[in-house]
Write a protein that holds these residues in place. Structure first.
Motif, PDB file in Angstrom:
ATOM      1  N   ALA A  91       0.842  -1.190   0.000  1.00 48.43           N
ATOM      2  CA  ALA A  91       0.000   0.000   0.000  1.00 48.43           C
ATOM      3  C   ALA A  91       0.882   1.246   0.000  1.00 48.43           C
ATOM      4  N   GLU A  92       0.245   2.389  -0.179  1.00 48.87           N
ATOM      5  CA  GLU A  92       0.990   3.641  -0.326  1.00 48.87           C
ATOM      6  C   GLU A  92       1.928   3.900   0.839  1.00 48.87           C
ATOM      7  N   GLY A  93       1.462   3.667   2.057  1.00 50.14           N
ATOM      8  CA  GLY A  93       2.318   3.931   3.206  1.00 50.14           C
ATOM      9  C   GLY A  93       3.587   3.106   3.191  1.00 50.14           C
ATOM     10  N   ASN A  94       3.487   1.836   2.747  1.00 46.62           N
ATOM     11  CA  ASN A  94       4.681   0.986   2.639  1.00 46.62           C
ATOM     12  C   ASN A  94       5.688   1.582   1.675  1.00 46.62           C
ATOM     13  N   LEU A  95       5.196   2.081   0.550  1.00 42.00           N
ATOM     14  CA  LEU A  95       6.074   2.597  -0.498  1.00 42.00           C
ATOM     15  C   LEU A  95       6.566   4.004  -0.200  1.00 42.00           C
ATOM     16  N   TYR A  96       5.678   4.860   0.308  1.00 42.12           N
ATOM     17  CA  TYR A  96       6.029   6.269   0.509  1.00 42.12           C
ATOM     18  C   TYR A  96       6.666   6.528   1.864  1.00 42.12           C
ATOM     19  N   ARG A  97       6.832   5.495   2.689  1.00 42.48           N
ATOM     20  CA  ARG A  97       7.431   5.580   4.017  1.00 42.48           C
ATOM     21  C   ARG A  97       6.617   6.486   4.932  1.00 42.48           C
ATOM     22  N   ILE A  98       5.304   6.224   4.960  1.00 44.26           N
ATOM     23  CA  ILE A  98       4.361   6.961   5.793  1.00 44.26           C
ATOM     24  C   ILE A  98       3.719   5.977   6.766  1.00 44.26           C
ATOM     25  N   ALA A  99       3.597   6.373   8.022  1.00 42.57           N
ATOM     26  CA  ALA A  99       2.967   5.511   9.026  1.00 42.57           C
ATOM     27  C   ALA A  99       1.479   5.410   8.719  1.00 42.57           C
ATOM     28  N   GLN A 100       1.025   4.200   8.387  1.00 41.99           N
ATOM     29  CA  GLN A 100      -0.364   4.026   7.992  1.00 41.99           C
ATOM     30  C   GLN A 100      -1.275   3.810   9.191  1.00 41.99           C
ATOM     31  N   GLY A 101      -0.909   2.877  10.079  1.00 46.45           N
ATOM     32  CA  GLY A 101      -1.789   2.580  11.186  1.00 46.45           C
ATOM     33  C   GLY A 101      -3.201   2.313  10.690  1.00 46.45           C
ATOM     34  N   GLN A 102      -4.173   3.058  11.200  1.00 49.02           N
ATOM     35  CA  GLN A 102      -5.548   2.928  10.740  1.00 49.02           C
ATOM     36  C   GLN A 102      -5.919   4.042   9.767  1.00 49.02           C
ATOM     37  N   HIS A 103      -4.904   4.744   9.269  1.00 52.27           N
ATOM     38  CA  HIS A 103      -5.057   5.759   8.228  1.00 52.27           C
ATOM     39  C   HIS A 103      -5.305   5.057   6.897  1.00 52.27           C
ATOM     40  N   GLU A 104      -6.270   5.523   6.113  1.00 57.36           N
ATOM     41  CA  GLU A 104      -6.588   4.874   4.839  1.00 57.36           C
ATOM     42  C   GLU A 104      -5.524   5.155   3.780  1.00 57.36           C
ATOM     43  N   SER A 105      -5.184   4.131   3.015  1.00 57.97           N
ATOM     44  CA  SER A 105      -4.263   4.301   1.896  1.00 57.97           C
ATOM     45  C   SER A 105      -4.616   3.303   0.805  1.00 57.97           C
ATOM     46  N   ASN A 106      -4.205   3.628  -0.398  1.00 62.24           N
ATOM     47  CA  ASN A 106      -4.524   2.821  -1.569  1.00 62.24           C
ATOM     48  C   ASN A 106      -3.441   1.781  -1.812  1.00 62.24           C
ATOM     49  N   LEU A 107      -3.736   0.814  -2.662  1.00 58.24           N
ATOM     50  CA  LEU A 107      -2.699  -0.114  -3.099  1.00 58.24           C
ATOM     51  C   LEU A 107      -1.834   0.546  -4.154  1.00 58.24           C
ATOM     52  N   THR A 108      -0.588   0.123  -4.229  1.00 60.30           N
ATOM     53  CA  THR A 108       0.326   0.593  -5.270  1.00 60.30           C
ATOM     54  C   THR A 108       0.183  -0.293  -6.511  1.00 60.30           C
ATOM     55  N   GLY A 109       0.892   0.067  -7.565  1.00 59.67           N
ATOM     56  CA  GLY A 109       0.905  -0.789  -8.752  1.00 59.67           C
ATOM     57  C   GLY A 109       1.450  -2.164  -8.435  1.00 59.67           C
ATOM     58  N   ARG A 110       2.507  -2.207  -7.648  1.00 57.85           N
ATOM     59  CA  ARG A 110       3.049  -3.506  -7.226  1.00 57.85           C
ATOM     60  C   ARG A 110       2.033  -4.252  -6.384  1.00 57.85           C
ATOM     61  N   GLY A 111       1.335  -3.535  -5.520  1.00 54.77           N
ATOM     62  CA  GLY A 111       0.326  -4.170  -4.689  1.00 54.77           C
ATOM     63  C   GLY A 111      -0.762  -4.828  -5.515  1.00 54.77           C
ATOM     64  N   ARG A 112      -1.183  -4.165  -6.595  1.00 54.43           N
ATOM     65  CA  ARG A 112      -2.222  -4.757  -7.446  1.00 54.43           C
ATOM     66  C   ARG A 112      -1.706  -6.000  -8.156  1.00 54.43           C
ATOM     67  N   ARG A 113      -0.417  -6.024  -8.492  1.00 52.45           N
ATOM     68  CA  ARG A 113       0.147  -7.247  -9.079  1.00 52.45           C
ATOM     69  C   ARG A 113       0.236  -8.360  -8.034  1.00 52.45           C
ATOM     70  N   GLN A 114       0.489  -7.986  -6.786  1.00 56.38           N
ATOM     71  CA  GLN A 114       0.504  -8.984  -5.721  1.00 56.38           C
ATOM     72  C   GLN A 114      -0.882  -9.590  -5.511  1.00 56.38           C
ATOM     73  N   VAL A 115      -1.911  -8.778  -5.664  1.00 60.39           N
ATOM     74  CA  VAL A 115      -3.277  -9.295  -5.559  1.00 60.39           C
ATOM     75  C   VAL A 115      -3.515 -10.348  -6.633  1.00 60.39           C
ATOM     76  N   LYS A 116      -3.064 -10.078  -7.850  1.00 54.90           N
ATOM     77  CA  LYS A 116      -3.211 -11.055  -8.940  1.00 54.90           C
ATOM     78  C   LYS A 116      -2.447 -12.334  -8.628  1.00 54.90           C
ATOM     79  N   ALA A 117      -1.240 -12.195  -8.071  1.00 55.20           N
ATOM     80  CA  ALA A 117      -0.455 -13.381  -7.709  1.00 55.20           C
ATOM     81  C   ALA A 117      -1.173 -14.186  -6.633  1.00 55.20           C
TER      82      ALA A 117
END
Length: 356
Positions: A12-38
């Motif tokens: 998700a965005e926080g993983n990639l952008y180095r932002i603390a997500q916690g319970q903050h909403e964030s989207n999946l990244t392009g890599r994340g969407r490929r991981q969903v397919k995998a």
């Protein structure tokens, strides 16, 4: 026996952008969407009776790998949420490491003593997540379930099931990769871990074919990265102009309401110059000696946060064909949208999928 696949959300965005997500909403990244397919390919032949996910967007979007192709309903379970990190939420790990270095260290290595204002304690999260998993298991005796949760929450639970104390979890129980799969058994009285943090679906030729070259470095875990503040000081305009020229841009710097300076430690490392209301990025600049270290993508993270706070769902930028700026935009997931004045126009959608 009830079988429970416990799965971490995709990148998700926080993983990639180095932002603390916690319970903050964030989207999946392009890599994340490929991981969903995998993940979907991995579970294509595995019967699943029910799917549960935390109610945060990144787990619901990941759970689509199983519940959509199997035509199952998605059960939202707040008990599976990530730890609430209080006033850390939405801040960069670089900012957190700079302002509270001891708490930052404890968060990853000494969970038994981590505590900050407004946050859950790791012990509270462990109790919450374990209770949620056991309640779901009791409601589904003899079934095979898929549960989607978060890295820190899963780490705490898996360590607990393996007899590892909160004190030793940081040393003895690592965080699994995004979409890592663990298998638990419930015999009606207790949970047991069969295997933990398996990521074999991310090692297949189909998934690896989409991986970028090593030059597009990704930061993981709690690598701090940059912290940001508005560009200030009597020489602010001069420094912005110098960065504009160093980026290969000609002419005057376009006027924009937001200019952020990114720091690595106490050293200025880059600049972001943009109009958040329009989602228009004019300059995303990293100092040459700080490049190829996974820092440029963190400028994009700030652009996403500030644009989304204004209600925007897309970012826009322009770059000369063949320029470093064009390579940066492509690596960040922008797609070309045409040309104007000899420059390629690029766009990146940052909205959430309403069907998830």
């Amino acid at each position: 026996m009830t079988m429970i696949y416990l799965i971490r959300h995709a990148e998700a965005e926080g993983n990639l952008y180095r932002i603390a997500q916690g319970q903050h909403e964030s989207n999946l990244t392009g890599r994340g969407r490929r991981q969903v397919k995998a993940l979907e390919r991995r579970f294509a032949g595995i019967p699943i009776d029910a799917v549960y996910a935390s109610d945060l967007y990144r787990t619901r979007a990941t759970a689509a790998a199983i519940y959509k192709p199997k035509n199952l309903p998605l059960h939202r379970c707040p008990g599976l949420r990530e730890i609430c990190v209080g006033d850390w939420e939405g801040r960069t790990w670089g900012d957190i490491a700079r302002s509270t270095p001891e708490a930052m260290a404890d968060f990853g290595s000494r969970m038994d003593r981590w505590s900050i204002p407004g946050a859950e304690t790791p012990a509270e999260v462990l109790a919450r997540v374990r209770a949620a998993v056991e309640e779901i298991a009791r409601k589904n005796p003899g079934k095979t379930l898929a549960l989607f949760s978060h890295g820190y929450a899963i780490r705490l639970l898996l360590a607990n099931l393996q007899g590892i104390s909160l004190r030793d979890t940081g040393e003895k129980s690592p965080t699994g990769d995004n979409t890592a799969v663990s298998l638990l058994e419930w015999d009606g009285e207790r949970l047991r871990a069969v295997f933990t943090n398996d990521n074999s679906h991310l090692k297949t030729p189909e998934y690896l074919a989409g991986e970028k070259s090593p030059r597009a470095k990704r930061s993981y875990a709690l690598e701090p990265g940059l912290w940001f503040r508005p560009l200030e000081g009597p020489d602010a305009a001069e420094r912005l102009s110098a960065a504009w020229a160093a980026a290969g841009e000609a002419g005057p710097v376009p006027a924009a309401p937001l200019t952020l300076e990114g720091f690595l430690g106490e050293e200025p490392a880059g600049l972001l110059h943009m109009d958040p209301e329009a989602g228009q990025i004019f300059l995303a600049y990293i100092r040459p000696d700080c490049r190829r270290r996974g820092l440029g993508i963190q400028l994009l993270g700030q652009a996403v946060q500030h644009t989304r706070s204004q209600g925007g769902e897309a970012l826009a930028a322009a770059a000369a064909p063949g320029s470093p700026g064009e390579s940066y935009l492509r690596d960040c997931g922008f797609v070309p949208q045409g040309e104007a004045a000899g420059r390629t126009l690029w766009r990146k959608f940052i909205g959430f999928d309403p069907s998830v």
